[in-house]
Design a protein around this motif. Structure first.
Motif, short mmCIF file in Angstrom:
data_model
loop_
_atom_site.label_atom_id
_atom_site.label_comp_id
_atom_site.label_asym_id
_atom_site.label_seq_id
_atom_site.Cartn_x
_atom_site.Cartn_y
_atom_site.Cartn_z
N PHE A 111 6.26 1.79 5.78
CA PHE A 111 5.36 2.05 4.29
C PHE A 111 5.60 0.98 3.71
O PHE A 111 5.82 0.64 2.26
N GLY A 112 6.93 -0.02 4.07
CA GLY A 112 7.11 -1.62 3.32
C GLY A 112 8.27 -1.31 2.50
O GLY A 112 9.00 -0.42 2.55
N LYS A 113 7.58 -1.72 1.79
CA LYS A 113 8.78 -1.96 0.17
C LYS A 113 8.89 -0.67 -0.68
O LYS A 113 9.67 -0.35 -1.42
N GLY A 114 7.75 0.28 -0.94
CA GLY A 114 7.32 1.52 -1.07
C GLY A 114 6.24 2.11 -1.28
O GLY A 114 5.72 1.63 -1.11
N THR A 132 -5.89 -1.73 -4.49
CA THR A 132 -4.95 -1.85 -3.06
C THR A 132 -4.75 -2.95 -2.55
O THR A 132 -3.44 -3.11 -2.25
N GLY A 133 -5.64 -3.96 -2.99
CA GLY A 133 -5.41 -5.32 -1.63
C GLY A 133 -4.63 -5.77 -2.58
O GLY A 133 -3.54 -6.56 -1.45
N GLU A 134 -4.50 -5.77 -4.02
CA GLU A 134 -3.39 -6.31 -4.18
C GLU A 134 -1.10 -6.18 -4.40
O GLU A 134 -0.51 -6.32 -3.40
N TYR A 135 -2.07 -4.49 -3.97
CA TYR A 135 -0.49 -3.53 -3.60
C TYR A 135 0.36 -3.95 -2.46
O TYR A 135 1.54 -4.27 -2.22
N TYR A 140 3.83 -3.33 -0.68
CA TYR A 140 3.34 -1.68 -0.76
C TYR A 140 2.68 -0.93 -0.12
O TYR A 140 1.74 -1.44 -0.24
N SER A 141 2.75 -0.17 -0.15
CA SER A 141 1.69 1.12 0.40
C SER A 141 0.97 2.39 -1.00
O SER A 141 1.45 1.37 -1.34
N VAL A 142 0.01 2.85 -0.42
CA VAL A 142 -0.76 3.35 -1.68
C VAL A 142 -1.18 4.13 -1.57
O VAL A 142 -2.13 4.93 -0.39
N PHE A 143 -1.44 5.28 -2.33
CA PHE A 143 -1.59 6.54 -2.03
C PHE A 143 -2.59 6.66 -3.67
O PHE A 143 -2.06 6.39 -4.47
N TRP A 144 -4.02 7.11 -3.17
CA TRP A 144 -4.85 7.12 -4.39
C TRP A 144 -4.40 8.87 -4.40
O TRP A 144 -5.88 9.71 -3.78
N VAL A 162 -2.65 8.01 3.14
CA VAL A 162 -1.79 5.98 3.12
C VAL A 162 -1.69 4.73 3.75
O VAL A 162 -2.32 4.36 5.11
N LYS A 163 -2.19 4.54 2.35
CA LYS A 163 -2.36 2.87 2.59
C LYS A 163 -1.54 1.92 2.93
O LYS A 163 -1.06 2.07 2.41
N ARG A 164 -0.97 1.36 4.46
CA ARG A 164 0.10 0.67 5.47
C ARG A 164 0.38 -0.57 4.39
O ARG A 164 -0.95 -1.42 5.29
#
Length: 397
Positions: A111-114, A132-135, A140-144, A162-164
């Motif tokens: 998940f990376g940093k968070g 999402t790309g910026e995160y 950081y991982s992203v969950f919409w 979750v995009k990791r």
């Protein structure tokens, strides 16, 4: 069950912003509110929320976005127990403010940093791809989370959505810039000079195989002679009626070799299949022996057997060229009909076959093949007879 409150100074707060001893008020009735921690009720997760004193008539329904953010934050705290969970926090390395974020003290694979949760509710115009790309690039991982992910006071955290950061944050690059010169030459080599090499095929090989690509008389069957010099000597029909038609063409090549071209065609779907074989001076005598063996076989009990294996009848073997051998057979398939089978095999064992179901009278019609063969190779010492499958015969002309 409110999820939005205010401090005495008027600042708005969410449940995760306050401690158990903080003084907080309801924005609607201005009564004091308590805080109930996250818990499970009959096996279902209930996120941290505010409560009115017993007997209060204030509905206390709060802002929906605030409610969803609180539920998401409490869910992340439940999933990642050691993480620090915040809301409306700017993400380092970006100009973005995340709805909810769980930050790890050290990077946690994968998940990376968070993990960031973005609530896709009223702001349907959010640029999901670019955000999402910026995160991801920031580590950081992203969950919409959509409204359908929320039920009651719980959020379904679908980990597969979750995009990791890895591999999604790996930038796509083109070209060979940055690589050492030897690597660049391997990745982007100079165009090679065109090399042409003519390899002549042996005549015998062409005679054995090249005719399978294009029938010798394609487009010239009605004229009976092609521009290249192929000539049709005669045609013998096996099946002249019904859906499946079958026939044999006797051809002479420009080099004066004789070929038998076996054809079948499905008149309904238009599909056709053919096999061409070369014959020599030994063919006429062997053909007469085949017809006699066929008559004997049709008179035997073998032809009526219903067994689970192939039953071989009469067979005619003839060598077309030094590179291939051909044969014509009558066989009964397992629990099936009698078939005419024509096959050709080269010296490497590659075999091609052509087959049609036998129909009553086919053997008599095949006997007509002796007439063009005799004209081409001369008469036969033993005149023989035109046999039928019933055992009778007619004197050949």
């Amino acid at each position: 069950m409110p999820y939005l409150a205010m401090r005495p100074n008027g600042d708005r707060v969410l449940p995760l912003d306050v401690g158990d001893d903080d003084t907080i008020l309801c924005p609607l009735c201005e009564e004091s509110l308590g805080v109930r921690r996250s818990h499970y009720n009959r096996g279902r997760f209930v996120s941290k929320h505010f409560v009115h004193p017993r007997g209060s008539e204030c509905p206390g329904e709060s802002n929906l976005h605030a409610k969803l953010k609180t539920i998401a934050a409490m869910k992340l705290r439940e999933v990642f127990e050691t993480a620090s969970v915040d809301h409306e926090r700017q993400i380092p390395g970006t100009n973005r403010i995340a709805d909810v974020i769980a930050t790890f003290s050290t990077e946690l694979y994968p998940f990376g940093k968070g993990v960031i949760v973005e609530i896709q509710h009223k702001h349907a115009e959010k640029e999901i791809g670019s955000i999402t790309g910026e995160y991801l690039n920031a580590g950081y991982s992203v969950f919409w989370a959509y409204q359908s992910d929320f039920e009651g006071h719980d959020m379904a955290f679908a980990e597969h959505r979750v995009k990791r950061p890895w591999p999604h944050a790996v930038p796509l690059v083109g070209g060979v810039d940055g690589y050492p010169d030897p690597v660049q030459r391997l990745l982007d080599p100079e165009p090679a000079e065109e090399v042409r090499l003519e390899v002549p095929f042996p005549t015998e090989y062409l005679r054995a195989h090249a005719l399978e690509v294009i029938p010798p008389l394609r487009g010239h069957y009605d004229e009976g002679r092609s521009q290249e010099g192929w000539e049709r000597i005669d045609t013998v029909s096996l099946h002249g009626k019904g859906r499946e038609r079958a026939w044999v063409n006797v051809l002479r090549s420009p080099s004066n070799h004789i070929f038998l071209e076996f054809w079948k065609k499905d008149t309904k779907d238009g599909e056709s299949e053919y096999l061409i074989t070369h014959i020599g001076s030994e063919f006429p005598e062997r053909f007469e022996e085949f017809m006699e063996d066929a008559r004997t076989w049709f008179s035997s009990e073998d032809v009526d057997q219903q067994v689970a294996h192939w039953v071989g009848g009469a067979s005619l073997s003839f060598r077309g060229t030094a590179l291939c051998e051909s044969w014509l057979s009558l066989v009964k398939v397992p629990f099936g009909p009698v078939k005419f089978v024509v096959a050709r095999r080269d010296t490497k064992g590659n075999t091609r076959t052509w087959a049609v179901n036998y129909r009553s009278g086919d053997l008599g019609r095949l006997a007509a093949l002796r007439h063009p063969i005799r004209r081409l190779f001369g008469d036969i010492t033993d005149t023989g007879a035109a046999v039928t499958e019933t055992g009778g015969s007619t004197v050949a002309r």
